[in-house]
Enzyme design. Structure first.
Site, PDB file in Angstrom:
ATOM      1  N   GLU A 105      -5.983  -9.560   3.429  1.00  0.00           N
ATOM      2  CA  GLU A 105      -4.961  -8.624   4.693  1.00  0.00           C
ATOM      3  C   GLU A 105      -5.073  -9.646   5.687  1.00  0.00           C
ATOM      4  OE1 GLU A 105      -6.108  -4.524   5.294  1.00  0.00           O
ATOM      5  OE2 GLU A 105      -6.354  -4.051   3.169  1.00  0.00           O
TER       6      GLU A 105
ATOM      7  N   GLU B 149     -12.718  -2.509   2.189  1.00  0.00           N
ATOM      8  CA  GLU B 149     -13.216  -2.126   3.436  1.00  0.00           C
ATOM      9  C   GLU B 149     -14.417  -1.010   3.472  1.00  0.00           C
ATOM     10  OE1 GLU B 149     -10.479  -1.592   6.774  1.00  0.00           O
ATOM     11  OE2 GLU B 149      -9.740  -3.727   6.522  1.00  0.00           O
TER      12      GLU B 149
ATOM     13  N   GLU C  52       0.764  -0.875   0.019  1.00  0.00           N
ATOM     14  CA  GLU C  52       0.149  -0.024   0.076  1.00  0.00           C
ATOM     15  C   GLU C  52       0.873   1.178   0.194  1.00  0.00           C
ATOM     16  OE1 GLU C  52      -2.787   0.105   3.224  1.00  0.00           O
ATOM     17  OE2 GLU C  52      -3.810   1.719   2.385  1.00  0.00           O
TER      18      GLU C  52
END
Ligand code: AHR
Length: 491
Positions: free
Chosen positions: A296, A173, A25
């Site tokens: 994740e 998310e 990320e």
């Protein structure tokens, strides 16, 4: 003596190499300084990518890489990251430290990184603050070879042909940083956005991943599968191992025996989430076409003292290695449903296999676990039965041994064994049934719970040859030292 029976002729599913995937990320020093230093850096690089990091990741056969987030993905506008670098728009990375993101690492750089790593690309698209058109155009830019506005723009930026993109994630998310949506709202959005992920490359279908839950919220999975199950190839699941609370997670290096065992217990809880979500998915997809994508996972501790709290930098010890090994064994054993997993994150963030500082690089204990597991990639899971008592420690009941076993195309059986006890060695008999081992090779990772590597002492913890086994009447006997991960290749 404990006993493990391996049914070497009974297979239970395919272990996708993507189970050993990674996640990168725009967060802290993962991309900048971690993998990308720019073409003009003094740090040895190829087209801006650190040669040391690329080589280390190639050595563990990194299969797939997720990018650009995480929470960052839902604020990322891909057109800011293409074209001449001096004209690229700068932005604030609001999630991670409020630092300036200069977009010098964008689409072309990510695909170049995947090329150097020989791994597949998993792109996370922006649903939270992006438009359907933006996502549609990104896919066109990335993958379309013909004449079109986006393919022409790509050509103008120096790339003639499109790239293969194996996975495309629709948001991240969405119940939290990705837009605070309800399950119903996101599911409708998913249906709409995925419509415009066009398939331009014959034989290279983009697999679409919908954003799933990050808690035991099976209703989220149910809503998605019920209404969009036929329009997706994967549902994601996020799970972090946090020994303390989210406010006080605990230190990465300074922890007690009890903290260690609590961490192990919490790491093992991921299996319940996998079971729960798989059971819901079975209702709509009994053939298990749709993957549960654990994109994740890993340990999350307090940031290292003196570092930017928004950068999520933490050291990595033998405790992390145990979490990695237990998790990878669990993913293997659920490979019929778990089609990909991506540890968070690749370099310098959370449970990293690699840490960098300036021109120095260190491989963490977690890195060596991936090395011990790499021979499971693309194998068939073997049926196996473990007869070993639970251990009682610090008021908790935990497995005394944990394992997975697979068979490779060449007939070699690979077993990965974990002994999580801090004190007790385990004697294990492995019955290989219809075959007597002719040749056995082993590697081990072991140490004390807080052992770790530093830039000054980069090789304190690393894999070693393992010789603690003997061929016995119907297989092998193995002695697993306390706090160890062992890989055996049995021919
Ligand atoms: O990995 C760090 C963050 O954790 C990711 O950006 C987000 O998806 C998750 O909450």
């Amino acid at each position: 003596m404990d006993r493990l029976i391996l049914e070497t002729t009974v297979t239970q599913g395919h272990i996708s190499k993507d189970i050993q995937g990674h996640f990168s990320e725009h967060l802290g020093r993962c991309i900048y300084g971690g993998v990308y230093v720019g073409e003009n850096s003094d740090i040895p690089n190829v087209n801006g990518m650190r040669s040391d990091v690329v080589q280390a990741l190639r050595d563990i056969r990194i299969p797939v890489l997720r990018w650009p987030g995480g929470c960052f993905a839902d604020e990322y506008h891909w057109k800011d990251g293409i074209g001449p670098k001096n004209t690229r728009k700068k932005m604030v990375n609001t999630h991670w430290g409020g630092v300036t993101e200069d977009n010098s690492f964008g689409t072309h750089e990510f695909m170049e990184l995947c090329r150097q790593l020989s791994c597949d690309a998993y792109i996370s698209g922006n649903v939270g603050s992006g438009t359907v058109q933006e996502m549609n155009e990104w896919v066109e830019y990335l993958t379309f070879d013909g004449i079109s506005p986006m393919a022409d723009l790509r050509r103008a930026n120096g790339r003639e042909n499109g790239w293969k993109v194996k996975y495309f994630g629709v948001g991240n998310e969405p119940w939290g940083c990705g837009g605070n949506m309800t399950a119903d709202y996101y599911t409708n959005e998913y249906r709409r956005y995925q419509t415009y992920i066009r398939q331009y490359r014959p034989g290279e279908k983009i697999l679409k991943i919908a954003a799933g839950p990050g808690t035991a919220d099976w209703r989220w999975t149910d809503t998605l599968m019920k209404s969009a199950g036929k329009m997706l190839d994967g549902v994601s699941l996020h799970y972090y191992t946090v020994p303390g609370t989210w406010e006080h997670k605990g230190s990465a290096l300074s922890f007690t025996r009890e903290d260690y065992y609590v961490t192990i217990r919490k790491a093992l809880e991921i299996e319940e989430l996998i079971r729960l979500n798989s059971a819901v998915m079975d209702l709509y997809d009994p053939e298990k076409r749709v993957g549960l994508i654990v994109d994740e996972w890993g340990t999350w501790f307090d940031v290292e003292e003196g570092t930017n709290p928004g950068f999520l930098y933490q050291q990595n010890a033998m405790r992390d290695a145990m979490v990695a090994a237990l998790s990878l064994n669990i993913f293997n054993r659920h490979c019929d449903r778990v089609h990909m997993a991506n540890i968070a994150q690749l370099v310098n963030v959370l449970q990293s296999p690699i840490l960098t500082e300036g021109d120095r690089m260190v491989c963490t204990p977690t890195y060596y676990v991936f090395k011990l597991f790499r021979d499971h990639q693309e194998n068939e899971l073997l049926a196996s039965f473990l007869d070993a008592p639970e251990m009682e420690v610090c008021g908790m009941k935990l497995p005394s041994i944990q394992h997975s076993a697979s068979i490779a195309k060449d007939g070699t059986v690979h077993v990965t064994l974990v002994n999580p006890s801090l004190d007790e060695a385990r004697e294990l008999e492995i019955a290989t049934r219809d075959r007597m081992p002719e040749q056995v090779q082993g590697e081990i990772l072991t140490g004390k719970m807080d052992d770790h590597n530093t830039f000054d002492r980069p090789s304190d913890v690393k894999d070693q040859p393992f010789t603690g086994f003997a061929v016995a009447q119907d297989g092998l006997t193995v002695t697993l030292p306390p706090l160890s991960v062992v890989h055996l290749a049995i021919r």
